[in-house]
Write a protein that holds these residues in place. Structure first.
Motif: not given
Length: 323
Positions: A118-127
């Motif tokens: 929900l916080e946008g931290e996962m999954p990593l943007k690079s992933y």
């Protein structure tokens, strides 16, 4: 051949040489990263098939023993980044350890995972950029939220139950009547926390508690000056929790007092427990919780994924320019 044509040809040399070098590297085994071992992960016991499918698709590659690497994940030198991310991901959170966890710890694991999404931290943007199909959809997130709400339902409020826990917590006279023993690790109860600044609150639907987070002057000053990674020695947080109750009109309010816990920063004194001292007292009689080993292990295991935030979950209110 004119000068411009020569210049254009030369400008193509660099990318061609780099491309050729990358191709050659693929056939040199000694330059490859050591691949992380991949072992099929079992479905999470007690979790519906639909939820297991979402977690396996979006989380298991980096947060379980199971890593389904695509051919492009194995390209040198990208494989160093991929394997590094997987190793860090498993160290922070590993669904393969599900069977060894008690139910409250399982709920916490699911709650933490959903919050990171929900916080946008996962999954990593690079992933997600490379594995777009694995990113949880809006429907996936809605299904996870609904499941966690159902997994940890709030108890309806019984109007005949007299709840005096809030008075017991906030009344100095009431606290004075209680002889509060030190925690198993020697940390003394700090009754003054009720006069500290409130820096955040949280609603833990995974265990149906509502929490207020207080900070002492040192922690408040660190927030004002944005010195929180790491927090300075002497910073203390107090988290008071009440069981949340569902009212007849659908609103929520605090019910019976559940516990108060402290995090005390001293990088040297508490070096063996992530640089923090951990203490917890349960119930209206403020009974010390757990033995030293149990308490420390529970707290550090829960907070380890927050290493980059100095192991602190709380995101404090903005406290700048308040004077």
């Amino acid at each position: 051949m004119n000068h411009q044509s020569v210049k254009m040809k030369r400008s193509l040399y660099v990318p061609l040489v780099l491309f050729a070098g990358i191709i050659v590297l693929q056939f040199l085994p000694f330059v490859r990263a050591d691949s992380v071992q991949s072992v099929p992960a079992k479905p999470l016991a007690g979790v519906p098939e639909e939820i297991n499918a979402i977690l396996e698709k979006s989380c298991f590659d980096c947060h379980s023993s199971q890593s389904n690497l695509s051919w492009y994940d194995k390209i040198v030198p990208l494989d160093y980044f991929v394997n590094g991310h997987i190793a860090k991901g498993r160290a922070a959170l590993d669904f393969s350890k599900w069977d060894s966890l008690e139910n409250p710890a399982r709920n916490n694991l699911l709650y933490y995972s959903l919050n990171k999404i929900l916080e946008g931290e996962m999954p990593l943007k690079s992933y997600s950029y490379i594995h777009a199909d694995n990113k949880p959809t809006e429907n996936d997130i809605a299904v996870l939220k609904r499941y966690l709400t159902e997994r940890t339902p709030r108890k309806a409020f019984d109007p005949e139950l007299v709840l005096d826990s809030n008075e017991n917590l906030n009344s100095p006279k009431a606290v004075e009547k209680i002889i509060v023993a030190a925690n198993a690790n020697g940390i003394e109860y700090i009754p003054e926390y009720k006069d500290w600044k409130l820096i955040s609150f949280s609603d833990r639907f995974d265990n149906a508690t509502m929490r207020l987070i207080y900070a002492n002057d040192i922690a408040v000053k660190a927030i004002e000056e944005n010195r929180v990674k790491p927090w300075p020695d002497g910073a203390i947080f107090a988290k008071a929790a009440w069981k949340s109750r569902s009212n007849a009109d659908g609103t929520l309010s605090t019910g019976e007092f559940f516990q108060v816990e402290f995090m005390i920063k001293d990088a040297q004194k508490f070096k063996s427990s992530l640089g923090w001292g951990w203490a917890r007292w349960r119930g209206k009689d403020l009974k010390p919780y757990g033995g030293k080993a149990i308490l420390t292990t529970e707290c550090t295991n829960c907070h380890k994924p927050l290493k980059e935030n100095d192991y602190v979950f709380t995101k404090p209110f903005l406290l700048k320019n308040l004077n």
